[in-house]
Structures are given as C-alpha cells and as structure tokens.
Motif scaffolding. Sequence first.
Motif, mmCIF file in Angstrom:
data_model
loop_
_atom_site.group_PDB
_atom_site.id
_atom_site.type_symbol
_atom_site.label_atom_id
_atom_site.label_comp_id
_atom_site.label_asym_id
_atom_site.label_seq_id
_atom_site.Cartn_x
_atom_site.Cartn_y
_atom_site.Cartn_z
ATOM 1 N N SER A 213 39.623 12.011 -10.607
ATOM 2 C CA SER A 213 40.395 10.993 -11.319
ATOM 3 C C SER A 213 40.839 9.915 -10.351
ATOM 4 C CB SER A 213 41.624 11.634 -11.976
ATOM 5 O OG SER A 213 42.443 10.649 -12.560
ATOM 6 N N ASP A 214 40.831 8.663 -10.851
ATOM 7 C CA ASP A 214 41.323 7.544 -10.033
ATOM 8 C C ASP A 214 42.830 7.393 -10.137
ATOM 9 O OD1 ASP A 214 38.751 6.960 -9.246
ATOM 10 O OD2 ASP A 214 38.402 5.548 -10.899
ATOM 11 N N ASN A 215 43.445 8.105 -11.077
ATOM 12 C CA ASN A 215 44.886 7.988 -11.300
ATOM 13 C C ASN A 215 45.600 9.016 -10.425
ATOM 14 O OD1 ASN A 215 47.566 8.272 -12.461
ATOM 15 N ND2 ASN A 215 46.795 7.089 -14.196
ATOM 16 N N GLU A 216 46.243 8.538 -9.369
ATOM 17 C CA GLU A 216 46.888 9.432 -8.414
ATOM 18 C C GLU A 216 48.081 10.162 -9.032
ATOM 19 O OE1 GLU A 216 45.831 10.322 -5.450
ATOM 20 O OE2 GLU A 216 44.066 9.059 -5.761
ATOM 21 N N SER A 217 48.786 9.511 -9.951
ATOM 22 C CA SER A 217 49.948 10.155 -10.580
ATOM 23 C C SER A 217 49.508 11.350 -11.408
ATOM 24 C CB SER A 217 50.693 9.149 -11.472
ATOM 25 O OG SER A 217 51.213 8.099 -10.710
ATOM 26 N N LYS A 219 46.715 13.080 -10.951
ATOM 27 C CA LYS A 219 46.236 14.112 -10.011
ATOM 28 C C LYS A 219 47.413 14.881 -9.410
ATOM 29 C CE LYS A 219 42.806 13.284 -7.213
ATOM 30 N NZ LYS A 219 41.936 12.633 -6.212
ATOM 31 N N LYS A 220 48.497 14.163 -9.139
ATOM 32 C CA LYS A 220 49.682 14.815 -8.572
ATOM 33 C C LYS A 220 50.304 15.790 -9.571
ATOM 34 C CE LYS A 220 54.093 13.752 -6.301
ATOM 35 N NZ LYS A 220 55.018 12.662 -5.891
#
Length: 816
Positions: A213-217, A219-220
């Motif tokens: 995923s490009d969305n770091e939030s 992924k976190k």
Amino acid sequence: MLSIRTYSSILKSLKYILFITVLWIIGSCSLTKNLPEGQYALYENKLEGIEKSDEEAISNLFLSEPNTRIPLTNSSLGVTIYRLGESFYDSAKVANKLENKRIELQEAKSQLKENEGDRKLQKRADKLESKIKDYEEKLEFGNFLMRTGNPVTKLDSGKTQLTVTEIDNYLYNHGFLDSDVDFRVETKKKKATVTYLIDEKKPYTIDSIYTNSDNESIKKLLAQSQNKSYLKVGQYYDQDAFVSERNRIEDLLKNNGYFMFNKGFIDYNLYYDTAKKSINAEQRILKPTFSEDHEVYTIDSIYFFVNPPSEDFEDRNVIRNFRNIDFEFYRDRYSEKILSSRIFFQKGERYKRSDFIETQKQLSNLDLFRFINISFDTLGTSLLAKIVTQPNQKYQLTNQLGLSITEQLPGPFFSASLRNRNFFRAGEILEFNFRAGLEGVASATDQGVYQSRELGTSASVIFPRFLIPFYQSSLQKFGKFNPNTRTQIGYNYTNRPEYTRSGLNGLLSYTWATQNNRQQFTINAADLNYIRTPQIQDEFLQILTDLQSQGNNLIWSFLPSFISSISGQSIINFNQYGNFKNNSASLLRLFAESGGTSLNFLNVKDNSEDIEFANFQWLKFQADFRRYYPLDKKQTLAYRANFGIAQPYGISNGILPYEKYFFAGGGTSIRAWQARRLGPGSYSPRIGERGPYDYPVEQPAEMIFETMLEYRRKLIGYFDMALFIDAGNSWVIGVDNSRPGADFRFNRFYKEIAVGSGIGLRMDFDFLVIRLDLATKAIDPAQPEGERWVFDNISLKNPFGVKGQTVLNFGIGYPF
C-alpha cells in the motif's frame, strides 16, 4: 377441581400410550419396505482417509443424509409419519382443487374490476389467494404429516457425485490443493453404504504475508493490529481466513475515520511453491477511483430530526441546539438531554462506524421511535450526520392468552399491558400490567390436585437514566450502558387450597448492560412487601401447629409481615445463550440479597416473642450456570448447575419468608420428583394414601444444589428427543427436629444426592416449544441407607417401577 385419582389415571394412561407408541414405531415401517427392484435405502455415509482436515465439516457436505433410525432397528419415526400421511394423500385431487381455486380467483378479480372498493369481494379474493398458496405447498411437499416426516432417503448416484465435488472444493479451499476424492458404494439387502475415499496429500501452508500500500497511515494501522489478524505465517491455507481478514480490515479502517473504505479495496495475490507446498501472500490495498488516496473523514455537524406523524404538524417544529447537535422536533415533547446521551459521536471527531451502530441501538432501546435512520452527506472529507426518526405510537395495549404447566396440570392465564410512552416528556414510560390465571398445585392436606387462582396488577414508571446519581454529566457518562430506573407499585393475590395470601409491593430498581450486552446488571435498591394471609385452612393450620410443637416455626411465615430487601443480580451471557443455534454458548447468573437490613437500626421485636406481626432478616446467594454445546447439526449437549443458600439471622429467629425458601423437584428442577417435593436431605416425608411416592407437602429448604445433563437430538420435522440425568437435593442449615435428616452435613451430604433419569419428546415450532419429559427416580435419598438405589424396580413387567416412581412432566419451553 381435579381429583388425585382422576389425575393419576390420566398420567398413567399417557405413560402407557407413549410406551405403546414407541413399540408400534419400532415394530412397523422398515426403511427398505416396498422399495422397487434396483433401488436402495441410503443406510450410512462413511469417510476414509481423513487425517488433518475437519471431519465434522466435511460430513456436513453430504447432499444425501440417511434417515434417523431408532437404535437397534431398521425403522425411522420420520419415515413412519411420512408414510402415514402418504397413505391418504392424493396429488391429483389436490391439483384439481388448486385449479378450481385459481379459476374462482380469476372470477373474483374480474368482479373487483367492475366493483372497485367492494370489501366483501376483496376479502373473498384474499381468502382465495391464501387457499391457493396452501394448495401449492401441499402439492409440492405433501400434506401436514408428509411435511412433518420425511421419505426414505434413497441412493442417488447424481447426489453422490455432487458430494464428491463439494468435498473436493472444500479441501482445496482449506489448504489441500492436491487432494483426490472418490467414492465406493456397498449394497446389501436393499441397503446402501457410501464411503467417500479421501487422499489429502500434503497441505499448503502460508510462508509469508506482505502488505502492499502507498498509504503509510493504513500500513501503520495494519501493523499495529497484526496480532489480531486471521492470517498467520505457518498456518494452513484457508480461504475462510482470507474472507475474515478482509472483513476485519474493513472494520478497522472504518473505525479509524476511513468512511469511504470497504473490503472491495482489499485484494490478495497468492504465489504457490509446489515443491515446498507453501504460499506467499501479497495483501494489496487498492487506491480509490474517486480520489488520489483513502482519506480520513471527520464529523462536521449533527442533525436529529423527529418527523411528524402527518403533514398537519409540519408548522409546529421546535428547533434547539445541545452539545453541538441540532434537534428538530415537531412538538416540544422530547428531551434533547436524554437523546444526546444516546448519541456517541461528536462534532469534530473522526468517523467511527461502531459509534454509529451503538447510537442506533441505544436510541432504539428508548422505545420512543418507530425507526432510527442514520445517513451522511459528504463535503470533501467532512460528514454531515443526519439522524431521522418518527415517533412510536403514544399508547400501546398488548394482550396475551396463554398456558402455563405446573404439577403437569395446564393452567390458563390472561395478561394485559398498557404503555404510555414519553410520559414526562423525557423518555419515561408509564406501564400498567394485569395478570390473572390458574396454576396447578398439589394440596398439602390430601385433597388432590387443585388449581390455584392468581391475580396480579402493577403500575410502574421506567426512566431511561439513573435517578441517582443525578448530576448532569451522569447522562453522558452512563448513556452507553442503556441505564434504566424502574419505580413500581403492585398488588398480588393467591388463592391456594391451603391458604389465601395477598401482598402489596413497591420496588425501586436500576438496570444496565455492557455495550455488547454480554453482561446485564440489576440492583433492587428497595424491594418492599406487605404480606397477609387472611385465610388458612384448618387442616393446614394443624400441620403448621404440629411442626411448631416439634420446633419448626414455619407458621411464622404465614403471619402478617413487612418484608424489605436489597438485592443485586448479574447475568453474564457468553455467545448469545438462549438462541440454541449451532454455537457453543453459556450463561452465568449471580444473585445476592440482604433482607431486613434496615431493621438492624431499629428496635423491633424478635419473632420468638409473642407477636402478631412478623419481621425477617436474611442473607441469600444463588449461582446458576448453564451451558449449551452442539455436537453437530442434529445433536447437542446441555448442562446446568444451580446452587443457592439462604440464611436467616437476627430477629428472624431461624425462619425465612415463605417465598424466599428454596424448593427442589419439578419440570425445571429434578424432574423425577413432583414440584417442590424433593428432600430436604435424607428426610423421609409424610406419605399419602396413594403410594410410596405420594408426598402431599411442599418441602422448603435453605440450601439447594442441582445439576442437569441433557442430550438433545433432532428427529424429524418439529420433533426432537432428549435423554437426561438430573441430580441434586435441598437441605436446611442447622437441625430441624420436625424433619430428621434434613440438615446439611459434610460427612453425609454426598450420600443424599437424588438422581433421576429419563427421556423427553419436544415439539419445536420456533415460536413455541412443547415438552414431554418422562423421568424415573434412580437414587432416592429418602430411603434408608443401602436401599436408595431404586432403579432396579424397573423391569419389563413394571416399565415405570413402583407407583409414583416415574413422573411425566408436561412443560412449555426448554427446562434450561
């Protein structure tokens, strides 16, 4: 009035009818009777080769199931009922009636076109449509008996091959990607046994899991909740785990502000290593098409609309703002403070789906509105939350006519309830209740079986909040627990063979529950009762007087008395006990009570003194545990353990109010004994003139322990059966000279456990369960030591033992 002789004759007849019916079923329809040449009855399904997969889950895939057979026989109750219905079923006759009704309906509809609004014609058309539906069902599935029973399950090669395909698909979706499935059929004397041959081979395991995923939030968030994931490295590949993981991620993100996210944005790429029999899983979070990335949404504003019941009220709107919520009512008749306490999201907060679900549930719990709709308008990443409702009817009258079963004697009852919603315009409910009925009781004075007359009425106000504590923030603090305060005043009247008793009562109670309803709590802060027994039959009074002369002061329980208590109850429900579906579930009920507590601070006469008005002090505790465990789709085990103890103290002088005693025996207790007649301890009760188990007197006790183990199995249609064992007894605390052996002693209580066993037949209509339990005494603690095993009284000559040893219980609902 029903004499005990007539009553015993009815029970005896029912027992023998049940016994003869079982013998007839066993000796009648064979499964293979009249089967044409070349057809076989499916007798058994077998599985071979299963080592690591779930045998029970695979067994549930069989498309053809053998008929449920009576043990050690080749007959089936379901087939017998089906064949009985088939013997007088004529499909051609049903088809002819169906066609005639369709013609009549066409004629009625033609007449309706010419005479629109004719109620008589409309009623006739509706009746014909209902009749046609019945005939269609009868033509497709047969008559009532055929639908209740089931036909012989015949060997069907097509269904067998489809079952092979279903098993193969199941194994593939649960990690056994290289498995092979075949079958073998063996026939003998018109019976067929199908064996499904499974070669599992080595299952595939998950070697690695990677989130793309490009969305770091996001992924976190996924990394932080990894311990809750359904996908684990090293586990067998299981398609169901991937489905569960997608649902979990959707819930996780929606509860962290991602309003527009759904499981359609979750995709999996699986890479197979056929040499290692492993899978590398890539978990992809796809980008949305409506924006560059998944974004977090916040609540910008909240509107609460109470729609008017008609257009006549549209010009009477009242608009208020409270806690940044805009309320709009069609009349000034709702409390925004109460409503806001059941709204669990606020302006400026992140969107959280669970808060909206809980809000809808808690607003519904108020019982003020017909529906609760929550919708959202979006502007960028802002949400406008709209709660739209419509008032429920102001007054609601409900009536109920029913039947209760006590002492195996049916007792009709009528109850009525009138509700006035929003009584003080703050969500309160004013409720009036009335109940009148008859209840079967066995007379304590050898007068046979009577029907006790009961009458009860009450008025209560239910507040959707805690009255105490009453500080302002308590509404918001406790709103999520569905708090209620009930104030009630009531009157009860009972007319039994031995006495007439009336009581005036008042109650102040608090109830609340955890958000998932797993735990429910009740605190009766004040339970006040004024009880009178204006009439006591002379013979019963003599019994009480005789007991008093022996040191048992039970007679004090029948003096006029003022009884007050404080009590608390907690019900812990694990996995929705009570639904009785294919889920393991259990329930624990804990109850504690302190009676007459306030009398510790008053100068009140001891009951041992010359009194005309009795007072009582006591402590009481009870724990009731129930467990329901399904073995498979058709079989379950159910278990109950119940323990209770009540101890009088102070001015009570060893006596409890009669309603606070424990009683053992009956349809929901130890079923081989009559209701309230078992024990206490090894006491041998007074016996009547109608046999060795004619116990005419109820046996109050201060301690009870009972356990029940029940095996339940579905038979056919509405019919279920049960095998059960009940064990337990009751005791008094301290010596009771009038009842030798009744007291609890550690060195002998285990020898005083009564045991009963039996068989039950249940008719489960979903909305109603009718229960017949035939229970026999196996161990009777009232007999001398060494003679307590009484089950050997059962024989072919005496299938029910000595007179009174076997009890037939007729009840409504499951025993637990």
